[in-house]
Motif scaffolding. Structure first.
Motif, short mmCIF file in Angstrom:
data_model
loop_
_atom_site.label_atom_id
_atom_site.label_comp_id
_atom_site.label_asym_id
_atom_site.label_seq_id
_atom_site.Cartn_x
_atom_site.Cartn_y
_atom_site.Cartn_z
N TYR A 16 -15.51 63.21 21.08
CA TYR A 16 -15.54 62.48 19.82
C TYR A 16 -15.01 63.33 18.66
CZ TYR A 16 -18.33 59.33 22.60
OH TYR A 16 -18.75 58.49 23.58
N ILE A 17 -15.18 64.62 18.75
CA ILE A 17 -14.63 65.50 17.72
C ILE A 17 -13.11 65.39 17.68
CG2 ILE A 17 -14.29 67.93 17.07
CD1 ILE A 17 -17.09 68.49 18.16
N VAL A 18 -12.51 65.37 18.86
CA VAL A 18 -11.05 65.26 18.93
C VAL A 18 -10.59 63.93 18.34
CG1 VAL A 18 -9.09 65.17 20.51
CG2 VAL A 18 -10.93 66.79 20.92
N TRP A 19 -11.27 62.85 18.69
CA TRP A 19 -10.87 61.54 18.17
C TRP A 19 -11.09 61.43 16.67
CZ3 TRP A 19 -7.43 58.89 20.31
CH2 TRP A 19 -7.30 58.86 21.68
N ILE A 20 -12.13 62.03 16.16
CA ILE A 20 -12.34 62.02 14.71
C ILE A 20 -11.21 62.77 14.01
CG2 ILE A 20 -13.82 62.96 12.88
CD1 ILE A 20 -16.22 62.15 14.60
N LEU A 21 -10.79 63.88 14.58
CA LEU A 21 -9.66 64.62 13.99
C LEU A 21 -8.38 63.79 14.00
CD1 LEU A 21 -10.23 68.21 15.41
CD2 LEU A 21 -10.48 67.44 13.05
N VAL A 22 -8.13 63.09 15.08
CA VAL A 22 -6.94 62.23 15.16
C VAL A 22 -7.01 61.14 14.09
CG1 VAL A 22 -5.76 60.52 16.59
CG2 VAL A 22 -6.49 62.69 17.59
N ILE A 23 -8.16 60.53 13.93
CA ILE A 23 -8.31 59.47 12.93
C ILE A 23 -8.15 60.01 11.52
CG2 ILE A 23 -9.99 57.87 11.92
CD1 ILE A 23 -11.04 57.50 14.82
N VAL A 24 -8.72 61.17 11.23
CA VAL A 24 -8.60 61.77 9.89
C VAL A 24 -7.16 62.14 9.58
CG1 VAL A 24 -9.23 63.80 8.53
CG2 VAL A 24 -10.99 62.54 9.76
N ILE A 25 -6.46 62.70 10.55
CA ILE A 25 -5.05 63.06 10.33
C ILE A 25 -4.22 61.81 10.07
CG2 ILE A 25 -3.00 63.98 11.47
CD1 ILE A 25 -4.88 66.04 12.80
N ALA A 26 -4.45 60.75 10.85
CA ALA A 26 -3.71 59.50 10.63
C ALA A 26 -4.03 58.91 9.25
CB ALA A 26 -4.06 58.50 11.72
N PHE A 27 -5.29 58.99 8.84
CA PHE A 27 -5.69 58.48 7.53
C PHE A 27 -4.99 59.24 6.41
CE2 PHE A 27 -8.70 58.44 3.94
CZ PHE A 27 -8.72 57.07 3.70
N ILE B 288 -2.18 60.91 6.57
CA ILE B 288 -0.75 60.59 6.58
C ILE B 288 -0.50 59.24 5.92
CG2 ILE B 288 1.18 59.99 8.10
CD1 ILE B 288 0.19 62.20 9.99
N GLN B 289 -1.36 58.25 6.20
CA GLN B 289 -1.21 56.94 5.58
C GLN B 289 -1.43 56.99 4.07
OE1 GLN B 289 -0.17 53.98 6.77
NE2 GLN B 289 0.35 55.15 8.59
N LEU B 290 -2.40 57.78 3.62
CA LEU B 290 -2.61 57.92 2.18
C LEU B 290 -1.40 58.53 1.50
CD1 LEU B 290 -6.29 59.14 1.73
CD2 LEU B 290 -5.31 56.94 1.09
#
Length: 60
Positions: A36-47, A49-51
């Motif tokens: 879940y740590i890895v997936w949270i990092l992926v989501i934060v990085i995508a967020f 980039i979108q911002l």
């Protein structure tokens, strides 16, 4: 163009470190929340980039 370089760099880093990261995630002696740590990092990085993308589109 700048975002493409960032994505390529992140993919290259992920490719290089994926064997070590995968072993760290599936280690049976590790904590249950490691994947879940890895997936949270992926989501934060995508967020982030979108911002940044929206910020630059609003300036145009």
């Amino acid at each position: 163009m700048n975002n493409q370089r960032l994505v390529i760099l992140l993919l290259l880093i992920a490719y290089i470190f994926s064997p070590s990261l995968f072993n760290w995630i599936i280690n049976p002696e590790g904590a249950w929340y490691r994947p879940y740590i890895v997936w949270i990092l992926v989501i934060v990085i995508a967020f982030v980039i979108q911002l940044r993308r929206k910020k630059y589109q609003d300036l145009d």
